[in-house]
Write a protein that holds these residues in place. Sequence first.
Motif, PDB file in Angstrom:
ATOM      1  N   ALA A 104       0.837  -1.204   0.000  1.00  0.00           N
ATOM      2  CA  ALA A 104       0.000   0.000   0.000  1.00  0.00           C
ATOM      3  C   ALA A 104       0.871   1.254   0.000  1.00  0.00           C
ATOM      4  CB  ALA A 104      -0.925  -0.004   1.216  1.00  0.00           C
ATOM      5  N   LEU A 105       1.950   1.231   0.774  1.00  0.00           N
ATOM      6  CA  LEU A 105       2.860   2.381   0.813  1.00  0.00           C
ATOM      7  C   LEU A 105       3.563   2.576  -0.532  1.00  0.00           C
ATOM      8  CD1 LEU A 105       4.458   1.969   4.361  1.00  0.00           C
ATOM      9  CD2 LEU A 105       2.693   3.588   3.659  1.00  0.00           C
ATOM     10  N   ASP A 106       3.839   1.485  -1.230  1.00  0.00           N
ATOM     11  CA  ASP A 106       4.421   1.604  -2.578  1.00  0.00           C
ATOM     12  C   ASP A 106       3.459   2.318  -3.522  1.00  0.00           C
ATOM     13  OD1 ASP A 106       7.048   0.695  -2.752  1.00  0.00           O
ATOM     14  OD2 ASP A 106       6.443  -1.408  -2.749  1.00  0.00           O
ATOM     15  N   LEU A 107       2.168   1.965  -3.446  1.00  0.00           N
ATOM     16  CA  LEU A 107       1.181   2.639  -4.284  1.00  0.00           C
ATOM     17  C   LEU A 107       1.104   4.123  -3.948  1.00  0.00           C
ATOM     18  CD1 LEU A 107      -1.854   0.164  -4.508  1.00  0.00           C
ATOM     19  CD2 LEU A 107      -0.096   0.629  -6.224  1.00  0.00           C
ATOM     20  N   LEU A 108       1.151   4.432  -2.673  1.00  0.00           N
ATOM     21  CA  LEU A 108       1.113   5.839  -2.269  1.00  0.00           C
ATOM     22  C   LEU A 108       2.341   6.583  -2.786  1.00  0.00           C
ATOM     23  CD1 LEU A 108      -0.125   5.402   1.423  1.00  0.00           C
ATOM     24  CD2 LEU A 108      -1.458   6.252  -0.520  1.00  0.00           C
ATOM     25  N   ALA A 109       3.496   5.947  -2.686  1.00  0.00           N
ATOM     26  CA  ALA A 109       4.734   6.583  -3.158  1.00  0.00           C
ATOM     27  C   ALA A 109       4.693   6.869  -4.651  1.00  0.00           C
ATOM     28  CB  ALA A 109       5.939   5.709  -2.814  1.00  0.00           C
ATOM     29  N   ASP A 110       3.940   6.070  -5.397  1.00  0.00           N
ATOM     30  CA  ASP A 110       3.825   6.295  -6.841  1.00  0.00           C
ATOM     31  C   ASP A 110       3.187   7.645  -7.174  1.00  0.00           C
ATOM     32  OD1 ASP A 110       4.971   3.852  -7.404  1.00  0.00           O
ATOM     33  OD2 ASP A 110       3.058   2.808  -7.719  1.00  0.00           O
ATOM     34  N   VAL A 111       2.423   8.194  -6.213  1.00  0.00           N
ATOM     35  CA  VAL A 111       1.742   9.478  -6.465  1.00  0.00           C
ATOM     36  C   VAL A 111       2.168  10.531  -5.429  1.00  0.00           C
ATOM     37  CG1 VAL A 111      -0.246   8.454  -7.628  1.00  0.00           C
ATOM     38  CG2 VAL A 111      -0.281   8.733  -5.135  1.00  0.00           C
ATOM     39  N   GLU A 112       3.404  10.401  -4.940  1.00  0.00           N
ATOM     40  CA  GLU A 112       3.973  11.383  -4.032  1.00  0.00           C
ATOM     41  C   GLU A 112       3.193  11.483  -2.719  1.00  0.00           C
ATOM     42  OE1 GLU A 112       4.422  15.092  -6.094  1.00  0.00           O
ATOM     43  OE2 GLU A 112       5.312  14.156  -7.848  1.00  0.00           O
ATOM     44  N   MET A 113       2.816  10.316  -2.180  1.00  0.00           N
ATOM     45  CA  MET A 113       2.132  10.274  -0.894  1.00  0.00           C
ATOM     46  C   MET A 113       2.840   9.280   0.013  1.00  0.00           C
ATOM     47  SD  MET A 113      -1.926  10.525  -1.868  1.00  0.00           S
ATOM     48  CE  MET A 113      -2.372  11.157  -0.243  1.00  0.00           C
ATOM     49  N   HIS A 114       2.573   9.394   1.307  1.00  0.00           N
ATOM     50  CA  HIS A 114       3.230   8.528   2.292  1.00  0.00           C
ATOM     51  C   HIS A 114       2.472   8.591   3.607  1.00  0.00           C
ATOM     52  CE1 HIS A 114       4.775  12.052   4.412  1.00  0.00           C
ATOM     53  NE2 HIS A 114       5.120  12.541   3.231  1.00  0.00           N
ATOM     54  N   SER A 115       2.952   7.849   4.587  1.00  0.00           N
ATOM     55  CA  SER A 115       2.366   7.856   5.931  1.00  0.00           C
ATOM     56  C   SER A 115       3.385   8.271   6.984  1.00  0.00           C
ATOM     57  CB  SER A 115       1.806   6.467   6.251  1.00  0.00           C
ATOM     58  OG  SER A 115       0.693   6.169   5.429  1.00  0.00           O
ATOM     59  N   ILE A 116       4.446   8.914   6.563  1.00  0.00           N
ATOM     60  CA  ILE A 116       5.515   9.327   7.468  1.00  0.00           C
ATOM     61  C   ILE A 116       5.017  10.417   8.399  1.00  0.00           C
ATOM     62  CG2 ILE A 116       7.808  10.403   7.559  1.00  0.00           C
ATOM     63  CD1 ILE A 116       8.283   9.167   4.730  1.00  0.00           C
ATOM     64  N   GLN A 117       5.354  10.276   9.682  1.00  0.00           N
ATOM     65  CA  GLN A 117       5.041  11.269  10.709  1.00  0.00           C
ATOM     66  C   GLN A 117       3.543  11.543  10.832  1.00  0.00           C
ATOM     67  OE1 GLN A 117       9.356  13.538  10.384  1.00  0.00           O
ATOM     68  NE2 GLN A 117       7.554  14.789  10.678  1.00  0.00           N
ATOM     69  N   THR A 118       2.721  10.526  10.573  1.00  0.00           N
ATOM     70  CA  THR A 118       1.300  10.637  10.871  1.00  0.00           C
ATOM     71  C   THR A 118       0.995  10.040  12.235  1.00  0.00           C
ATOM     72  OG1 THR A 118       0.830   8.550   9.721  1.00  0.00           O
ATOM     73  CG2 THR A 118       0.616  10.581   8.447  1.00  0.00           C
ATOM     74  N   SER A 119       2.037   9.621  12.926  1.00  0.00           N
ATOM     75  CA  SER A 119       1.913   9.135  14.294  1.00  0.00           C
ATOM     76  C   SER A 119       3.259   9.325  14.972  1.00  0.00           C
ATOM     77  CB  SER A 119       1.499   7.663  14.327  1.00  0.00           C
ATOM     78  OG  SER A 119       1.319   7.242  15.664  1.00  0.00           O
ATOM     79  N   GLY A 120       3.325   8.998  16.249  1.00  0.00           N
ATOM     80  CA  GLY A 120       4.574   9.107  16.981  1.00  0.00           C
ATOM     81  C   GLY A 120       4.797  10.496  17.562  1.00  0.00           C
ATOM     82  N   ASN A 121       5.839  10.616  18.359  1.00  0.00           N
ATOM     83  CA  ASN A 121       6.144  11.868  19.052  1.00  0.00           C
ATOM     84  C   ASN A 121       7.025  12.756  18.176  1.00  0.00           C
ATOM     85  OD1 ASN A 121       4.654  10.951  21.207  1.00  0.00           O
ATOM     86  ND2 ASN A 121       6.413  10.116  22.285  1.00  0.00           N
ATOM     87  N   CYS A 122       6.403  13.293  17.157  1.00  0.00           N
ATOM     88  CA  CYS A 122       7.099  14.102  16.164  1.00  0.00           C
ATOM     89  C   CYS A 122       6.152  15.202  15.701  1.00  0.00           C
ATOM     90  CB  CYS A 122       7.528  13.227  14.987  1.00  0.00           C
ATOM     91  SG  CYS A 122       6.129  12.377  14.202  1.00  0.00           S
ATOM     92  N   ILE A 123       6.621  16.034  14.779  1.00  0.00           N
ATOM     93  CA  ILE A 123       5.763  17.052  14.195  1.00  0.00           C
ATOM     94  C   ILE A 123       4.889  16.390  13.133  1.00  0.00           C
ATOM     95  CG2 ILE A 123       5.687  19.218  12.915  1.00  0.00           C
ATOM     96  CD1 ILE A 123       8.404  19.918  14.181  1.00  0.00           C
ATOM     97  N   ARG A 124       3.602  16.432  13.338  1.00  0.00           N
ATOM     98  CA  ARG A 124       2.655  15.752  12.463  1.00  0.00           C
ATOM     99  C   ARG A 124       2.339  16.596  11.221  1.00  0.00           C
ATOM    100  NH1 ARG A 124      -0.517  11.989  15.498  1.00  0.00           N
ATOM    101  NH2 ARG A 124       0.806  11.049  17.093  1.00  0.00           N
TER     102      ARG A 124
END
Length: 552
Positions: A104-124
């Motif tokens: 699923a992440l590969d498909l998202l990467a194909d269109v310049e999308m991702h799930s990075i920093q959508t969780s965790g103790n970081c800047i969302r």
Amino acid sequence: MYRYDEFDEQMVRERVAQFRGQVNRRLSGELLEDEFKPLRLQNGVYLQLHSYMLRTAIPYGQLSPRKLRQLARVARTFSKGYGHFTTRQNIQFHWVALKDVPAALDLLADVEMHSIQTSGNCIRNTSSDHFAGAARDGIRDPRPWCEIIRQWSTFHPEFAFLPRKFKIAVTAAETDRVAIRVHDIGLHMRLRGDVLGFEVHVGGGLGRTPVIASLVNEFVPEDCLLDYLEAIMRVYNLHGRRDNKFKARIKILVTELGPEEFTRQVEAEYAAQRPNEKIDLPRAEIDRIHAYFKLPDFAEKPETSAVFEAAKAADAGFARWAKNNLHPHIMPGYTSVTISLKPVGGTTGDMNADQMEKAADLSETYGFDDVRVTHTQNLVLPHVALDDLPTIYAELVAAGLATPNEGLITDMVVCPGLDFCTLANARSIPVGQAVQQVFADPDYQEDIGRLHVNISGCINACGHHHVGHIGILGVDKKGEEFYQISFGGRADEKAVIGTITGPGLRSEEVPGALKRVIDTYRSLRTSKDELFIDTLTRLGHDPFKEALYATD
């Protein structure tokens, strides 16, 4: 819309490959769940009641038809055919198997999308006004600065492991449509003469300790913004608590230090930055990013449209939808269209794959390839010609997307609650649906006028119940679900936390109780132009509290 450069592309692809290895190690048993948890959270993967959930970033709520079609493909291939748009302007897929997440992440990467920093103790994900660049009340388009903040904050080595999650919102309009005052940092774009800058609010947030942000600086020039944000983050990273997650948000630090002392420390940190520590953001780079967000080439049109006016006169349903779901545009002959994801009896924020593809088609054909996600869980086509509205409406009706309720009582913000979330202790979706049924009559809704109902299934407040004109919080009492009602919250430029009325109600009592409250408002308002929140402010809570707890 910003396009990824080669560095963005490489970064996202490398992260997918890295996470694929981590998933394989988890599936083989080489990694235990406690070891895997921080790794999956960094990639937006949650373990919920029934399955894993994949949260995908939609920076500042901006989508293109290409991206929306790919989200539909992910929903159809790896989930149960739908996605859920959130109050952070993201999308969640609730039924993704862990083994399928890398694909699923590969498909998202194909269109310049991702799930990075959508969780965790970081800047969302940085959020913004869904009418940015299209609304008449915006001084400038804030999205380029959201993109600059995205680039600055993604994988920032100093802020990858903050005391707690961190959220930033940016607006440029007098009407706050993105709730900047309940964010960790809220930025309001301002002009002083010809100089562009930002009013900086810090320390807002909801959850178990709701706080309205404090104004820490009235004007930070745009070329100093990232340095000032770094100063805020460093003070938080240094002093934010890590021994108690319930006291780890920056709102607690600002409250305990006091806004004046917190501001003093930020200013001291900002002043102490040496020249080599300053962020070199050349004017050419600012201009380059702004160029991605230039307005479309609009055709010259008259202020009104004969086609539009004739359609309103001929079709009462179209006229109602046009009255409620359109927003004034900066260009004559154009408007912004809200696609409501709140059909009566449906699930707030849900959209199936066919509907996503239909919205993508409409954006491509009539909307200059621009789609926005709102923080109230709807979609927007920000640039639409009035002449095209009858055709668009007919297409939306056929797709089940023409609910004419934007801003009305059935246009609720509702978290997934106990139907999905491991943190929830009460259901949200069925309560919202039951309340919708009571107010389903479109004439009744319009008579009530603008009114925000927000529902959360637990104290974490993902439904933003604290800032609803009427807020509903699900709580557990000895294994039974009860719902606390609050009045008077708002998330706009007059942001305030609502006040709990008293004891919680059983789920079956909530719809009737809210009807009594609303009918009391209708009997007490000075005119149909006086909104619920204004009547409540004028009279206080007592008559509405009495109605809430009265017996039918």
